[in-house]
Design a protein around this motif. Structure first.
Motif, short mmCIF file in Angstrom:
data_model
loop_
_atom_site.label_atom_id
_atom_site.label_comp_id
_atom_site.label_asym_id
_atom_site.label_seq_id
_atom_site.Cartn_x
_atom_site.Cartn_y
_atom_site.Cartn_z
N ALA A 180 1.56 2.07 -3.58
CA ALA A 180 0.44 2.03 -4.53
C ALA A 180 -0.06 3.42 -4.89
O ALA A 180 -0.01 4.34 -4.07
N ARG A 181 -0.57 3.54 -6.12
CA ARG A 181 -1.18 4.80 -6.52
C ARG A 181 -2.60 4.93 -5.97
O ARG A 181 -3.06 6.03 -5.75
N ARG A 182 -3.26 3.80 -5.77
CA ARG A 182 -4.62 3.81 -5.19
C ARG A 182 -4.62 2.90 -3.96
O ARG A 182 -5.08 1.76 -4.02
N PRO A 183 -4.12 3.38 -2.84
CA PRO A 183 -3.98 2.52 -1.66
C PRO A 183 -5.31 2.04 -1.09
O PRO A 183 -5.40 0.92 -0.58
N GLY A 184 -6.36 2.85 -1.19
CA GLY A 184 -7.66 2.44 -0.65
C GLY A 184 -8.21 1.22 -1.36
O GLY A 184 -8.72 0.30 -0.72
N ALA A 185 -8.11 1.22 -2.67
CA ALA A 185 -8.60 0.07 -3.45
C ALA A 185 -7.79 -1.19 -3.14
O ALA A 185 -8.35 -2.29 -3.03
N LEU A 186 -6.48 -1.02 -3.00
CA LEU A 186 -5.63 -2.16 -2.68
C LEU A 186 -5.95 -2.73 -1.30
O LEU A 186 -6.05 -3.95 -1.14
N THR A 246 0.82 -1.21 0.00
CA THR A 246 0.00 0.00 0.00
C THR A 246 0.86 1.26 0.00
O THR A 246 0.48 2.27 -0.59
#
Length: 89
Positions: free
Chosen positions: A34-40, A31
């Motif tokens: 990551a560029r989109r940590p919430g989705a991950l 995370t």
């Protein structure tokens, strides 16, 4: 009391818990990059929870004592993970 069923559930709980918390640690590390940590985080949590529920249901198929053993084993793995996280390991 069926000790074998209890021990089998505990072994499965320890294994499932170790995999659950190991995957959690990997997910948190990934995370950070990551560029989109919430989705991950959401996807990782969904997969971990689903697999843990499947393992728990599988243990419960062998009887109530196996389900209790699974819960105790998972809590033992959780306690170990907390100790390791506090020590930085």
């Amino acid at each position: 009391m069926d000790w074998i069923s209890l021990a089998m559930g505990a072994g499965l709980g320890i294994t499932a818990g170790g995999l659950f918390f190991g995957a959690l640690a990997l997910n948190v590390r990934a995370t950070c990059r990551a560029r989109r940590p919430g989705a991950l985080l959401l996807a990782g949590a969904a997969v971990r929870i689903a697999l843990l529920l499947l393992a728990g249901l599988g243990a419960a198929q062998f009887g109530a004592l196996s389900g209790v053993g699974f819960a105790v084993g998972f809590l033992a793995a959780r306690s170990t993970a907390l100790v390791l996280a506090r020590e930085g390991g």
